[in-house]
Each structure stands twice: as C-alpha cells, then as structure tokens.
Enzyme design. Structure first.
Site, short mmCIF file in Angstrom:
data_model
loop_
_atom_site.label_atom_id
_atom_site.label_comp_id
_atom_site.label_asym_id
_atom_site.label_seq_id
_atom_site.Cartn_x
_atom_site.Cartn_y
_atom_site.Cartn_z
N HIS A 88 0.37 -5.66 -1.28
CA HIS A 88 -0.63 -5.38 -0.93
C HIS A 88 -1.95 -7.28 0.12
O HIS A 88 -1.59 -7.41 0.50
CB HIS A 88 -2.06 -4.32 -0.57
CG HIS A 88 -1.36 -3.17 -0.42
ND1 HIS A 88 -0.76 -2.54 0.38
CD2 HIS A 88 -1.87 -2.14 -0.94
CE1 HIS A 88 -0.79 -1.63 0.68
NE2 HIS A 88 -0.89 -0.93 -0.55
N ASP A 110 4.96 2.14 2.01
CA ASP A 110 3.93 3.26 1.00
C ASP A 110 4.06 4.55 1.27
O ASP A 110 4.30 5.47 0.96
CB ASP A 110 3.21 2.02 1.92
CG ASP A 110 1.46 1.83 1.00
OD1 ASP A 110 1.80 3.08 0.18
OD2 ASP A 110 0.59 1.38 1.36
#
Length: 450
Positions: free
Chosen positions: A267, A318
């Site tokens: 991220h 994810d």
C-alpha cells in the site's frame, strides 16, 4: 514438449511476430522468431508473460459482496476490519483450502500466474495452534497445488493489536504468534511447499501495529526470501505511529529495519515527498492493490511521483473482492488521472503506451517482490497468457495497442489460455478445474450463511 506458434509475442526486447515457443520441463526451451508454423504446433494470436499477483489474502474471497451495506456511524477500513474478524470466526481448514482454490482459479483465468499469499490466518477457532502449527499454510499450499498457480508463501508474523506492543483483541486470536512460535510456523510452511514447483518461502511482519521493531529484527533471519509488510495504508495508522514514535510509518520502518530489494511495502498510500523518495531510492517494491484500496476507501498512492523517481511497483488482488489483472492496472492509472486531473499519467513520457508501461512495471516489480523470474526468455518458467485477438477490445490492434486494449477495454474477456510451468490450465477462458472448485466454494458459502 509443447510448441506454440504465436502470431504476436511480447518478449523482453519488445514485440515479435511469427514466433515458435518450445516448452519443456516447465520452462521455455526455445524461442524462434520469424518462423512459419509447423504441423503439431498449437497456434495462438497473442501471447504475453503471466503477471505476478504480489499480495493476496485468499480467505477474504468469501467476503466479496458481503460488506457493501452502510453501517450506522459511517464506514471505513476499520469497520470493514471488524466484519473480517467475524468472518474468520467460522472457517475451518477445509474451508480455507476451498476458498483459496477458487481465488487461485480466478487469478489464473484473469492472467495472474504466481501469487504472493500474505497468510495470517494460522490457528484454530479458539486461537490455539493446530497440532501442526502450519496446518493452514499447508492448506494454502494444497490449493496452489490443485489449481496449478505458482506460490510465494508469506507466513505473517502478527503479535500485537496496536503500536507499542498493545495486547491483541479477541478478533485477532487466530493470527497471533510469538517469535518462537513463528519460527516453528516457518519450518512447517517450508515443509508444506517443498514439493510445489518453483515455490518460494518468504515472510511478512504484518504491520508496524502488529510487530515491534525488535520482533521484526528477530524474524528476518528465518528466511532469505522476500519480506513483505503493510505500511501507511490508512490516515489513522499514520496518526497512531506519530503518537507512538514521533515519526510517520515509512520513515519509522526505514529507521528501524534494513529495507532493501528483498522488501515489498504493501500500500504505502500515505507518504510525504521525502518518504516517497526514500522508498523509491531503496530498491524495495511498492505493492499496490488498486481494487481493494478503492473498495476500502484507502486513498491514492503517489504513483506519478514515485515512478518519476524510478520507484518499482507491482499489483496484487489483496482482499480478492474482484480478481482481474487488467483492472488492477487500469484502476491504478485511473486513480492517478482522478487525483491529478490528467490522462496517461503513468506513461510518464510522450509517445509511450500507458498500458504497456503499467504491464512492464507490474511484471518486473511483481517478480522481484515474489522472488521469482518472469518474462518470456529461454530458461525461465513457461508462465504465459494467450489473448484472443478476436475479442472486440483487441480486434485490429497490434503491438502495444494490444496491451492497451486488454487493460483499458478488455478486462478478463480477452484471456483465452494460460500456461503455468508449461502446463495449460486455462482454455477458452476457463480453468480446467473450475467446476469442482466452484462446488467446494459454494459449500463453504452455504455453511457461512447457515
């Protein structure tokens, strides 16, 4: 031995036409450019390298579509996390394997040929370790084996509920290990992947919230493979790190850990200019998950600036709310367009295809982050994606326009065939084990709904 004749192939040096690819022993044994097809060759219009999916939580695939009802006090990553904790309360080992198998089938059908499984669901329903502490890691390996996807297994070290070694909460009980327990888990995980072709073992301190700096230092010697960590995903995480340490998460990590090319920072959404330069200059990979980051309302990664500084990046699915390699790349570019009110942002230079630049970056960055080789070259794994040039989004296109058509207009539809380790797993867009895998997945959903 298998021979593919391809009208268009994307090689490391660029596009070539009329190419015969010889596959043997799971690898690319020969590349002959400018040749006519021969009897027995399997013919394809467009072949490109399979993409690495550098960040997955496979079990979260079962939550897809179940967290989209607004709560009473507004929704955020943190309210979603509470829903995730409730979801894991009912999953047994068979469930975990069945969910992962569907996620991996969908990854292959979308053009991903290797997955980095950031695996933090370790223990039984009561929080105690299974007789084999790596039971659930073995289930992930079994799902990879049955579907054929290449696996980089990243067992997660998770010890605390917040910065400064805060005690974990009830919802985190299935994730928790101390350093000694994690060492045993790593040994078990190594055994679980021992017979998987091209498998890689890394590790992942979950985050600076869940692992202290001394604990991260203690676990790093457990493998020479990749090291992944969540960092700076949320504004609250930044605020909490500042309150705890007087430093922002990315700066704190670099000040307390030997971050280098082995590392992948997942991220890294909320960085200052100095942190962005620090990450780009270290050679570590930024692990971007645009679909999940949009779904959770995380924010926008400073993609253009990071790329201008020479930063390396890849993409991952994810939470697996939607699994689509092309859409991850498309949404990465679109987030930059929305944030900067401009077009073709990640291309950086005039005359450069945006789709091709994104594809090349995700291929190289994902391979580095997962400790694997990628690209179509002699000696490398035969991990290939065949695109159907007859689909409307690719019709009449050539060269980099084929990638642009796939990324910006095609999605999963053009993915016609996928080979992993030279074995054809997807044909006519469908994984050969999909029917059986779907049955197992539906059983889990029926159980969870009961």
């Amino acid at each position: 031995m298998t021979v593919l004749w391809c009208a268009n192939v994307l090689l490391p040096g660029g596009w070539e036409r009329n190419v015969r690819l010889t596959l043997a022993g799971g690898r690319i044994a020969g590349i002959a450019v400018g040749e006519a097809p021969q009897a027995g060759d399997e013919r394809h219009a467009v072949v490109v390298p399979g993409l690495p999916n550098l960040h997955s939580h496979a079990f979260q695939r079962a939550m897809a579509g179940l967290t989209e009802v607004r709560g009473p006090a507004g929704d955020s990553f943190w309210t979603w996390r509470e829903q995730m904790y409730r979801a894991v309360d009912r999953l047994d080992p068979e469930d975990v394997e069945a969910i992962a198998a569907l996620a991996y089938v969908e990854m292959l059908e979308a053009g991903f040929t290797r997955v980095g499984e950031f695996h933090y669901l370790h223990h039984g329903l009561d929080g105690h370790a299974y007789d084999d502490i790596g039971e659930l890691s073995a289930r992930i390996a079994a799902a990879a084996s049955s579907t054929g996807i290449a696996l980089t297994l990243l067992p997660v070290f998770y010890a605390h509920g917040g910065f400064g070694g805060a005690a974990p909460g009830h919802g985190q009980r299935r994730f928790i290990n101390d350093v000694d327990g994690f060492a045993r888990l790593m040994q078990s995980a190594g055994r679980a992947i021992r017979d998987l072709p091209d498998a890689v073992l890394g590790l992942a301190p979950h985050s600076l919230r869940a692992a202290t700096a001394p604990e991260i230092a203690a676990i790093l010697p457990l493998t020479g493979g990749p090291v992944h960590i969540h960092v700076a995903e949320q504004v609250k995480e930044v605020e909490d790190c500042l309150a705890f340490a007087g430093a922002r998460p990315v700066d704190y990590l670099y000040d307390h850990a030997p971050v280098d090319e082995r590392w992948c920072l997942i991220h890294a959404t909320h960085m200052t200019e100095a942190e962005t330069a620090r990450l780009a200059g270290s050679g570590a990979v930024a692990g971007l998950c645009p679909i999940t980051e949009a779904n959770l309302g995380d924010g926008i990664f400073p993609g253009r600036r990071f790329a201008e500084l020479g930063g390396r990046y890849g993409v991952g699915s994810d939470s697996n709310v939607r699994i689509d390699a092309a859409e991850e790349l498309r949404l990465l570019e679109y987030s930059q367009r929305l944030g900067g009110r401009a077009r073709n942002v990640m291309a950086l230079e005039a005359g450069v295809s945006t789709g091709r630049r994104l594809f090349d970056a995700a291929l190289a960055g994902g391979a580095q982050a997962l400790g694997a080789e990628a690209g179509i070259a002699v000696g490398r794994p035969a991990d290939l994606v065949g695109l159907d040039a007859g689909t409307p989004s690719l019709h009449g296109k050539s060269g980099d326009a084929l990638i642009d058509g796939w990324v910006f207009a095609g999605g999963r539809a053009p993915v016609e065939a996928v080979w992993r380790g030279g074995e054809k797993l997807v044909e006519a867009g469908r994984h050969r084990a999909r029917a059986a895998v779907e049955r197992g997945y539906r059983r889990v959903l029926d159980k969870l709904a009961g």
